[in-house]
Design a protein around this motif. Structure first.
Motif, PDB file in Angstrom:
ATOM      1  N   PRO A  44       0.796  -1.223   0.000  1.00 56.37           N
ATOM      2  CA  PRO A  44       0.000   0.000   0.000  1.00 56.37           C
ATOM      3  C   PRO A  44       0.827   1.270   0.000  1.00 56.37           C
ATOM      4  CG  PRO A  44      -0.104  -1.056   2.151  1.00 56.37           C
ATOM      5  CD  PRO A  44       0.658  -1.970   1.259  1.00 56.37           C
ATOM      6  N   ASP A  45       2.097   1.165   0.375  1.00 51.07           N
ATOM      7  CA  ASP A  45       2.923   2.355   0.467  1.00 51.07           C
ATOM      8  C   ASP A  45       4.243   2.101  -0.222  1.00 51.07           C
ATOM      9  OD1 ASP A  45       4.324   4.355   3.218  1.00 51.07           O
ATOM     10  OD2 ASP A  45       4.219   4.698   1.061  1.00 51.07           O
ATOM     11  N   LYS A  46       4.389   2.670  -1.411  1.00 49.95           N
ATOM     12  CA  LYS A  46       5.647   2.564  -2.148  1.00 49.95           C
ATOM     13  C   LYS A  46       6.377   3.903  -2.166  1.00 49.95           C
ATOM     14  CE  LYS A  46       3.757  -0.945  -5.248  1.00 49.95           C
ATOM     15  NZ  LYS A  46       3.502  -1.360  -6.636  1.00 49.95           N
ATOM     16  N   SER A  47       5.970   4.786  -1.287  1.00 52.38           N
ATOM     17  CA  SER A  47       6.463   6.155  -1.353  1.00 52.38           C
ATOM     18  C   SER A  47       7.948   6.275  -1.074  1.00 52.38           C
ATOM     19  CB  SER A  47       5.697   7.026  -0.351  1.00 52.38           C
ATOM     20  OG  SER A  47       5.930   6.576   0.981  1.00 52.38           O
ATOM     21  N   GLY A  48       8.497   5.281  -0.406  1.00 43.48           N
ATOM     22  CA  GLY A  48       9.899   5.369  -0.035  1.00 43.48           C
ATOM     23  C   GLY A  48      10.875   4.904  -1.090  1.00 43.48           C
ATOM     24  N   LEU A  49      10.382   4.252  -2.125  1.00 45.98           N
ATOM     25  CA  LEU A  49      11.300   3.786  -3.169  1.00 45.98           C
ATOM     26  C   LEU A  49      11.956   5.005  -3.819  1.00 45.98           C
ATOM     27  CD1 LEU A  49       9.211   0.908  -4.786  1.00 45.98           C
ATOM     28  CD2 LEU A  49      11.139   0.722  -3.196  1.00 45.98           C
ATOM     29  N   PRO A  50      13.294   5.022  -3.872  1.00 47.43           N
ATOM     30  CA  PRO A  50      13.989   6.245  -4.291  1.00 47.43           C
ATOM     31  C   PRO A  50      13.849   6.580  -5.764  1.00 47.43           C
ATOM     32  CG  PRO A  50      15.540   4.579  -3.472  1.00 47.43           C
ATOM     33  CD  PRO A  50      14.204   3.981  -3.377  1.00 47.43           C
ATOM     34  N   SER A  51      13.613   5.598  -6.599  1.00 41.54           N
ATOM     35  CA  SER A  51      13.456   5.882  -8.031  1.00 41.54           C
ATOM     36  C   SER A  51      12.736   4.713  -8.680  1.00 41.54           C
ATOM     37  CB  SER A  51      14.836   6.074  -8.678  1.00 41.54           C
ATOM     38  OG  SER A  51      15.486   4.828  -8.865  1.00 41.54           O
ATOM     39  N   ASP A  52      12.399   4.865  -9.948  1.00 41.81           N
ATOM     40  CA  ASP A  52      11.686   3.793 -10.645  1.00 41.81           C
ATOM     41  C   ASP A  52      12.613   2.629 -10.987  1.00 41.81           C
ATOM     42  OD1 ASP A  52      11.452   5.572 -13.846  1.00 41.81           O
ATOM     43  OD2 ASP A  52      13.158   4.892 -12.668  1.00 41.81           O
ATOM     44  N   ARG A  53      13.870   2.737 -10.636  1.00 45.79           N
ATOM     45  CA  ARG A  53      14.775   1.604 -10.819  1.00 45.79           C
ATOM     46  C   ARG A  53      14.569   0.568  -9.707  1.00 45.79           C
ATOM     47  NH1 ARG A  53      19.496   2.266  -9.722  1.00 45.79           N
ATOM     48  NH2 ARG A  53      19.516   4.308  -8.705  1.00 45.79           N
ATOM     49  N   PHE A  54      13.890   0.974  -8.653  1.00 49.49           N
ATOM     50  CA  PHE A  54      13.654   0.092  -7.506  1.00 49.49           C
ATOM     51  C   PHE A  54      12.250  -0.493  -7.604  1.00 49.49           C
ATOM     52  CE2 PHE A  54      17.070   0.936  -4.333  1.00 49.49           C
ATOM     53  CZ  PHE A  54      17.761   1.895  -5.032  1.00 49.49           C
ATOM     54  N   SER A  55      12.162  -1.783  -7.382  1.00 48.27           N
ATOM     55  CA  SER A  55      10.857  -2.437  -7.312  1.00 48.27           C
ATOM     56  C   SER A  55      10.937  -3.558  -6.299  1.00 48.27           C
ATOM     57  CB  SER A  55      10.434  -2.975  -8.679  1.00 48.27           C
ATOM     58  OG  SER A  55      11.343  -3.978  -9.109  1.00 48.27           O
ATOM     59  N   ALA A  56       9.780  -3.976  -5.824  1.00 47.63           N
ATOM     60  CA  ALA A  56       9.746  -5.061  -4.851  1.00 47.63           C
ATOM     61  C   ALA A  56       8.464  -5.835  -5.019  1.00 47.63           C
ATOM     62  CB  ALA A  56       9.856  -4.528  -3.430  1.00 47.63           C
ATOM     63  N   GLU A  57       8.538  -7.096  -4.678  1.00 46.88           N
ATOM     64  CA  GLU A  57       7.346  -7.923  -4.679  1.00 46.88           C
ATOM     65  C   GLU A  57       7.414  -8.898  -3.519  1.00 46.88           C
ATOM     66  OE1 GLU A  57       7.072 -10.109  -8.327  1.00 46.88           O
ATOM     67  OE2 GLU A  57       8.672 -11.485  -7.786  1.00 46.88           O
ATOM     68  N   ARG A  58       6.226  -9.398  -3.189  1.00 46.13           N
ATOM     69  CA  ARG A  58       6.131 -10.418  -2.147  1.00 46.13           C
ATOM     70  C   ARG A  58       5.148 -11.458  -2.631  1.00 46.13           C
ATOM     71  NH1 ARG A  58       4.063  -9.790   4.145  1.00 46.13           N
ATOM     72  NH2 ARG A  58       5.054 -11.703   4.910  1.00 46.13           N
ATOM     73  N   THR A  59       5.507 -12.696  -2.474  1.00 48.33           N
ATOM     74  CA  THR A  59       4.665 -13.781  -2.962  1.00 48.33           C
ATOM     75  C   THR A  59       4.299 -14.730  -1.833  1.00 48.33           C
ATOM     76  OG1 THR A  59       6.646 -15.026  -3.578  1.00 48.33           O
ATOM     77  CG2 THR A  59       5.602 -13.694  -5.299  1.00 48.33           C
ATOM     78  N   GLY A  60       3.075 -15.251  -1.902  1.00 46.88           N
ATOM     79  CA  GLY A  60       2.620 -16.220  -0.911  1.00 46.88           C
ATOM     80  C   GLY A  60       2.604 -15.681   0.503  1.00 46.88           C
ATOM     81  N   GLY A  61       2.575 -14.376   0.627  1.00 50.95           N
ATOM     82  CA  GLY A  61       2.588 -13.779   1.959  1.00 50.95           C
ATOM     83  C   GLY A  61       3.856 -14.076   2.720  1.00 50.95           C
ATOM     84  N   SER A  62       4.891 -14.425   1.982  1.00 52.05           N
ATOM     85  CA  SER A  62       6.129 -14.815   2.651  1.00 52.05           C
ATOM     86  C   SER A  62       7.321 -14.077   2.054  1.00 52.05           C
ATOM     87  CB  SER A  62       6.308 -16.325   2.586  1.00 52.05           C
ATOM     88  OG  SER A  62       7.475 -16.724   3.265  1.00 52.05           O
ATOM     89  N   VAL A  63       8.060 -14.749   1.188  1.00 49.15           N
ATOM     90  CA  VAL A  63       9.319 -14.223   0.671  1.00 49.15           C
ATOM     91  C   VAL A  63       9.108 -12.932  -0.110  1.00 49.15           C
ATOM     92  CG1 VAL A  63      11.186 -14.699  -0.954  1.00 49.15           C
ATOM     93  CG2 VAL A  63      10.376 -16.498   0.590  1.00 49.15           C
ATOM     94  N   SER A  64      10.051 -12.014   0.060  1.00 51.71           N
ATOM     95  CA  SER A  64      10.025 -10.764  -0.696  1.00 51.71           C
ATOM     96  C   SER A  64      11.349 -10.590  -1.422  1.00 51.71           C
ATOM     97  CB  SER A  64       9.784  -9.583   0.230  1.00 51.71           C
ATOM     98  OG  SER A  64       9.843  -8.353  -0.480  1.00 51.71           O
ATOM     99  N   THR A  65      11.250  -9.969  -2.593  1.00 53.03           N
ATOM    100  CA  THR A  65      12.436  -9.660  -3.377  1.00 53.03           C
ATOM    101  C   THR A  65      12.455  -8.178  -3.687  1.00 53.03           C
ATOM    102  OG1 THR A  65      12.369 -11.839  -4.431  1.00 53.03           O
ATOM    103  CG2 THR A  65      13.695 -10.160  -5.493  1.00 53.03           C
ATOM    104  N   LEU A  66      13.583  -7.558  -3.429  1.00 55.52           N
ATOM    105  CA  LEU A  66      13.812  -6.157  -3.791  1.00 55.52           C
ATOM    106  C   LEU A  66      14.755  -6.159  -4.979  1.00 55.52           C
ATOM    107  CD1 LEU A  66      13.524  -3.084  -3.028  1.00 55.52           C
ATOM    108  CD2 LEU A  66      15.619  -3.370  -1.700  1.00 55.52           C
TER     109      LEU A  66
END
Lengths: 115, 114
Positions: A55-77
């Motif tokens: 719900p809050d992606k405001s802290g990502l410094p630029s559009d080069r940064f992305s993150a996802e989370r799958t299965g309510g568990s592991v996340s990748t930045l």
């Protein structure tokens, strides 16, 4: 009874390359956070996941940064086209969301160096 | 705007001496406050937290902190410092609501002389 784990622990990459940082939260924790710790900047918030949603992606410094989370568990930045200013320690934290009374538990971090 | 201030960038104490690390905050609602410690090359370990109730909270490793609403402070204390306490200490406040996150002070680096 494992805590938050992160991989890799260290990453050296060349400017312009993409990197993926992984976070395994404490089992059952619904909330997951990414922070960045760099010299002169202190600790800064990057992104927050509630389940698999961010719900809050405001802290990502630029559009080069992305993150996802799958299965309510592991996340990748993911950082695309890395720059030298991306060099920092990337910290992941997880928590059980309990309204406002929430405690975040941190992993050991991934130290990223962009040459 | 919400913020956390740790006025002391670096503190040196002698082993066995008492310690107080200062933390001041600016927050419009009920604050939820934390102290974390980070040893060199390590992640952040929770020392203690304040949510409500007794304003003097006890933590791990013999640390305590006192919440003073009138002074907007949450200072960390330890009666007798050990060499192993040398580390970076961070005060943080939890921003709830839509933009959930910890807001951090810049940290205080503690050195302990033998």
């Amino acid at each position: 009874g494992a805590g938050v784990s992160q991989s890799p622990s260290n990453k050296v990459t060349e400017k312009g390359k993409d990197v993926e940082l992984r976070c395994d939260p404490i089992s059952g924790h619904t909330a997951l956070y990414w922070y960045r710790q760099s010299l002169g900047q202190g600790l800064e918030f990057l992104i927050y996941f509630q389940g698999n949603s961010a719900p809050d992606k405001s802290g990502l410094p630029s559009d080069r940064f992305s993150a996802e989370r799958t299965g309510g568990s592991v996340s990748t930045l993911t950082i695309q086209r890395t720059q030298q200013e991306d060099s920092a320690v990337y910290l992941c934290a997880s928590s059980l969301e309990r309204g406002s009374q929430e405690t975040q538990y941190f992993g050991p971090g991934t130290r990223l160096l962009v040459l | 705007a919400q913020s956390v201030t740790q006025p002391d960038i670096h503190i040196t104490v002698s082993e066995g001496a008492s310690l107080e690390l200062r933390c001041n905050y600016s927050y419009g609602a009920t604050p939820y406050l934390f102290w974390y410690v980070q040893s060199p090359g390590q992640g952040l370990q929770l020392l203690l937290k304040y949510f409500s109730g007794d304003t003097l909270v006890q933590g791990i490793k013999g640390f305590e902190a006192e919440f003073k609403r009138s002074q907007s402070s949450f200072n960390l204390r330890k009666p007798s410092v050990h060499w192993s306490d040398a580390a970076e200490y961070f005060c943080a406040i939890f921003n709830a609501g839509n933009n959930r996150k910890l807001i951090w002070g810049l940290g205080t680096s503690l050195a302990v002389n033998p």
